[in-house]
Motif scaffolding. Structure first.
Motif, PDB file in Angstrom:
ATOM      1  N   THR A 174       0.827  -1.199   0.000  1.00  0.00           N
ATOM      2  CA  THR A 174       0.000   0.000   0.000  1.00  0.00           C
ATOM      3  C   THR A 174       0.865   1.254   0.000  1.00  0.00           C
ATOM      4  N   THR A 175       0.324   2.299  -0.592  1.00  0.00           N
ATOM      5  CA  THR A 175       0.998   3.592  -0.631  1.00  0.00           C
ATOM      6  C   THR A 175       0.000   4.678  -0.289  1.00  0.00           C
ATOM      7  N   ALA A 176       0.399   5.608   0.549  1.00  0.00           N
ATOM      8  CA  ALA A 176      -0.480   6.713   0.925  1.00  0.00           C
ATOM      9  C   ALA A 176      -0.411   7.827  -0.118  1.00  0.00           C
ATOM     10  N   VAL A 177      -1.544   8.504  -0.290  1.00  0.00           N
ATOM     11  CA  VAL A 177      -1.665   9.588  -1.273  1.00  0.00           C
ATOM     12  C   VAL A 177      -1.950  10.890  -0.530  1.00  0.00           C
ATOM     13  N   ALA A 178      -1.295  11.954  -0.931  1.00  0.00           N
ATOM     14  CA  ALA A 178      -1.480  13.247  -0.270  1.00  0.00           C
ATOM     15  C   ALA A 178      -2.928  13.710  -0.386  1.00  0.00           C
ATOM     16  N   GLN A 179      -3.426  14.358   0.652  1.00  0.00           N
ATOM     17  CA  GLN A 179      -4.779  14.906   0.641  1.00  0.00           C
ATOM     18  C   GLN A 179      -4.882  16.033  -0.384  1.00  0.00           C
ATOM     19  N   GLU A 180      -6.041  16.101  -1.056  1.00  0.00           N
ATOM     20  CA  GLU A 180      -6.289  17.154  -2.029  1.00  0.00           C
ATOM     21  C   GLU A 180      -7.670  17.748  -1.799  1.00  0.00           C
ATOM     22  N   GLY A 181      -7.797  19.040  -2.031  1.00  0.00           N
ATOM     23  CA  GLY A 181      -9.097  19.688  -1.896  1.00  0.00           C
ATOM     24  C   GLY A 181      -9.107  20.723  -0.792  1.00  0.00           C
ATOM     25  N   GLU A 182     -10.265  21.354  -0.622  1.00  0.00           N
ATOM     26  CA  GLU A 182     -10.414  22.404   0.372  1.00  0.00           C
ATOM     27  C   GLU A 182     -10.437  21.819   1.780  1.00  0.00           C
ATOM     28  N   VAL A 183      -9.685  22.423   2.676  1.00  0.00           N
ATOM     29  CA  VAL A 183      -9.649  22.003   4.078  1.00  0.00           C
ATOM     30  C   VAL A 183     -10.776  22.699   4.834  1.00  0.00           C
ATOM     31  N   THR A 184     -11.586  21.906   5.537  1.00  0.00           N
ATOM     32  CA  THR A 184     -12.570  22.471   6.461  1.00  0.00           C
ATOM     33  C   THR A 184     -12.330  21.851   7.833  1.00  0.00           C
ATOM     34  N   LEU A 185     -12.656  22.612   8.868  1.00  0.00           N
ATOM     35  CA  LEU A 185     -12.366  22.182  10.231  1.00  0.00           C
ATOM     36  C   LEU A 185     -13.639  21.769  10.967  1.00  0.00           C
ATOM     37  N   ALA A 186     -13.501  20.801  11.857  1.00  0.00           N
ATOM     38  CA  ALA A 186     -14.626  20.250  12.618  1.00  0.00           C
ATOM     39  C   ALA A 186     -14.314  20.317  14.104  1.00  0.00           C
ATOM     40  N   PRO A 187     -14.359  21.523  14.689  1.00  0.00           N
ATOM     41  CA  PRO A 187     -14.059  21.632  16.120  1.00  0.00           C
ATOM     42  C   PRO A 187     -15.097  20.919  16.977  1.00  0.00           C
ATOM     43  N   LYS A 188     -14.700  20.581  18.176  1.00  0.00           N
ATOM     44  CA  LYS A 188     -15.592  19.929  19.131  1.00  0.00           C
ATOM     45  C   LYS A 188     -16.845  20.773  19.354  1.00  0.00           C
ATOM     46  N   LEU A 189     -17.993  20.117  19.483  1.00  0.00           N
ATOM     47  CA  LEU A 189     -19.246  20.831  19.680  1.00  0.00           C
ATOM     48  C   LEU A 189     -19.309  21.446  21.077  1.00  0.00           C
ATOM     49  N   THR A 190     -19.972  22.588  21.158  1.00  0.00           N
ATOM     50  CA  THR A 190     -20.218  23.245  22.437  1.00  0.00           C
ATOM     51  C   THR A 190     -21.724  23.331  22.656  1.00  0.00           C
ATOM     52  N   ILE A 191     -22.120  23.798  23.823  1.00  0.00           N
ATOM     53  CA  ILE A 191     -23.542  23.929  24.115  1.00  0.00           C
ATOM     54  C   ILE A 191     -24.192  24.956  23.196  1.00  0.00           C
ATOM     55  N   ASP A 192     -23.426  25.932  22.728  1.00  0.00           N
ATOM     56  CA  ASP A 192     -23.981  26.919  21.799  1.00  0.00           C
ATOM     57  C   ASP A 192     -24.363  26.286  20.473  1.00  0.00           C
ATOM     58  N   ASP A 193     -23.632  25.257  20.054  1.00  0.00           N
ATOM     59  CA  ASP A 193     -23.977  24.559  18.822  1.00  0.00           C
ATOM     60  C   ASP A 193     -25.315  23.842  18.946  1.00  0.00           C
ATOM     61  N   ALA A 194     -25.716  23.507  20.166  1.00  0.00           N
ATOM     62  CA  ALA A 194     -26.932  22.729  20.395  1.00  0.00           C
ATOM     63  C   ALA A 194     -28.181  23.599  20.543  1.00  0.00           C
ATOM     64  N   ARG A 195     -28.005  24.898  20.782  1.00  0.00           N
ATOM     65  CA  ARG A 195     -29.167  25.794  20.922  1.00  0.00           C
ATOM     66  C   ARG A 195     -29.755  26.063  19.536  1.00  0.00           C
ATOM     67  N   ILE A 196     -31.015  25.730  19.348  1.00  0.00           N
ATOM     68  CA  ILE A 196     -31.639  25.861  18.036  1.00  0.00           C
ATOM     69  C   ILE A 196     -31.826  27.331  17.678  1.00  0.00           C
ATOM     70  N   VAL A 197     -31.440  27.662  16.459  1.00  0.00           N
ATOM     71  CA  VAL A 197     -31.625  29.013  15.925  1.00  0.00           C
ATOM     72  C   VAL A 197     -32.810  28.965  14.976  1.00  0.00           C
ATOM     73  N   TRP A 198     -33.972  29.343  15.472  1.00  0.00           N
ATOM     74  CA  TRP A 198     -35.217  29.200  14.710  1.00  0.00           C
ATOM     75  C   TRP A 198     -35.296  30.147  13.514  1.00  0.00           C
ATOM     76  N   ALA A 199     -34.487  31.198  13.510  1.00  0.00           N
ATOM     77  CA  ALA A 199     -34.549  32.172  12.420  1.00  0.00           C
ATOM     78  C   ALA A 199     -33.821  31.696  11.165  1.00  0.00           C
ATOM     79  N   ARG A 200     -33.350  30.476  11.144  1.00  0.00           N
ATOM     80  CA  ARG A 200     -32.722  29.908   9.951  1.00  0.00           C
ATOM     81  C   ARG A 200     -33.769  29.200   9.099  1.00  0.00           C
ATOM     82  N   PRO A 201     -33.426  28.898   7.834  1.00  0.00           N
ATOM     83  CA  PRO A 201     -34.330  28.090   7.001  1.00  0.00           C
ATOM     84  C   PRO A 201     -34.575  26.718   7.627  1.00  0.00           C
ATOM     85  N   ALA A 202     -35.715  26.120   7.289  1.00  0.00           N
ATOM     86  CA  ALA A 202     -36.110  24.848   7.883  1.00  0.00           C
ATOM     87  C   ALA A 202     -35.059  23.757   7.662  1.00  0.00           C
ATOM     88  N   ASP A 203     -34.488  23.671   6.458  1.00  0.00           N
ATOM     89  CA  ASP A 203     -33.478  22.649   6.185  1.00  0.00           C
ATOM     90  C   ASP A 203     -32.276  22.801   7.105  1.00  0.00           C
TER      91      ASP A 203
END
Length: 305
Positions: free
Chosen positions: A186-215
């Motif tokens: 096996t051989t590893a291949v370098a990552q390609e594409g846009e980097v996005t970050l996934a920080p740990k969730l906080t309680i603020d992430d869990a509070r529903i923001v009703w003013a957003r679209p339904a989706d």
């Protein structure tokens, strides 16, 4: 090969189980220390520690790997494997094993590098996700990739459902990569594409923001389920939203406004409403949302925030 395995939560159990059933020798299992769980705060081993005890493999409990580096290197491992351990692996441990360390990460790298890739993918409305096995390097989740497994994200899947499925599917990918490393094919291949970050969730992430679209509201609820758990506030009390669904075709309501229609409890968003299916009021057990609403006083507030 001689393998050191590092993992902690339930998502790391399928990979460990698969390695234990294979031809390689797991010489030690590293997991986080016992932590207080539940209302009574009982000290509880991690799911990985439980499996290790059943398998009779030596367990090293440590929240930081620095103090146990010498102990692990003394085992002369050929490979280190990490799946959701919950701590950083630094030098000299990082390059100690003959083949270094590989990591099973639950995203399509370089998208969603970080601690909460599954949750962030659901919250962002991604249609596809997957798992990647890559070579661990000092930079966060940035190493070259040995293999990738893709899967769609179902319209009703929560982060919890998705992670459970990916843990099982990713275990197969991990074992395949380990076998190919052992055979030198096996051989590893370098990552390609846009980097996005996934920080740990906080309680603020869990509070529903009703003013957003339904989706977007729906994706937020599914992305934080089961942990930390979606919630809103009604008359100063917290209401957990355990299950909800898009109410397609229903007349809109003002964002955060709750209303019972045809036996369905609806919550307003920026567009069409969301139907609340299962809720948990403060200090009470989970219950059908419509039943909870019917049990409230007629003059009780109907505006969530």
């Amino acid at each position: 090969m001689r393998i050191v395995y590092a993992g902690s939560p339930a998502a790391a159990v399928p990979s460990l189980r698969a390695l234990l059933a294979g031809p390689h020798e797991v010489v030690a299992i590293v997991t986080r220390e016992d932590s207080p769980q539940g209302r009574k705060r009982v000290l509880t081993p991690t799911p990985v520690a439980d499996l290790a005890a059943d398998a009779g493999v030596p367990v090293v409990k440590a929240n930081r790997l620095g103090p146990v580096t010498d102990e692990l290197l003394a085992l002369r491992p050929d490979l280190g494997v990490v799946v959701a351990y919950g701590g950083l692996i630094r030098e000299p441990l990082l390059s100690g094993p003959r083949l270094g360390w590989i990591n099973l990460h639950f995203s399509l790298l370089p998208r969603w590098r970080g601690a909460a890739p599954v949750q962030r993918a659901v919250m962002a409305g991604d249609r596809e996700t997957g798992a990647a096995v890559f070579q661990l390097v000092p930079e966060l989740d940035a190493g070259p990739v040995f293999g990738v497994q893709r899967r769609p994200i179902g319209a009703r899947e929560t982060a919890g459902h998705l992670l459970e499925a990916q843990a099982e599917e990713g275990a197969e990918l991990l074992v395949d990569v380990v076998d190919r490393l052992a055979s030198g094919t096996t051989t590893a291949v370098a990552q390609e594409g846009e980097v996005t970050l996934a920080p740990k969730l906080t309680i603020d992430d869990a509070r529903i923001v009703w003013a957003r679209p339904a989706d977007s509201v729906d994706a937020q609820i599914r992305g934080v389920t089961p942990e930390p758990g979606a919630f809103t506030e009604l008359d100063g009390d917290r209401l957990k939203i355990l299950d909800a669904v898009l109410a397609r075709g229903m007349a809109p309501l003002p964002p955060g406004r709750l209303e019972l229609r045809a036996g369905r409890l609806l919550a307003g968003t920026e567009g069409e409403p969301i139907e609340l299916v299962l809720v948990q009021p403060a200090g009470r057990r989970p219950m059908a949302a419509a039943d909870w609403w019917r049990g409230r006083p007629a003059d009780a507030p109907a505006q969530a925030s």
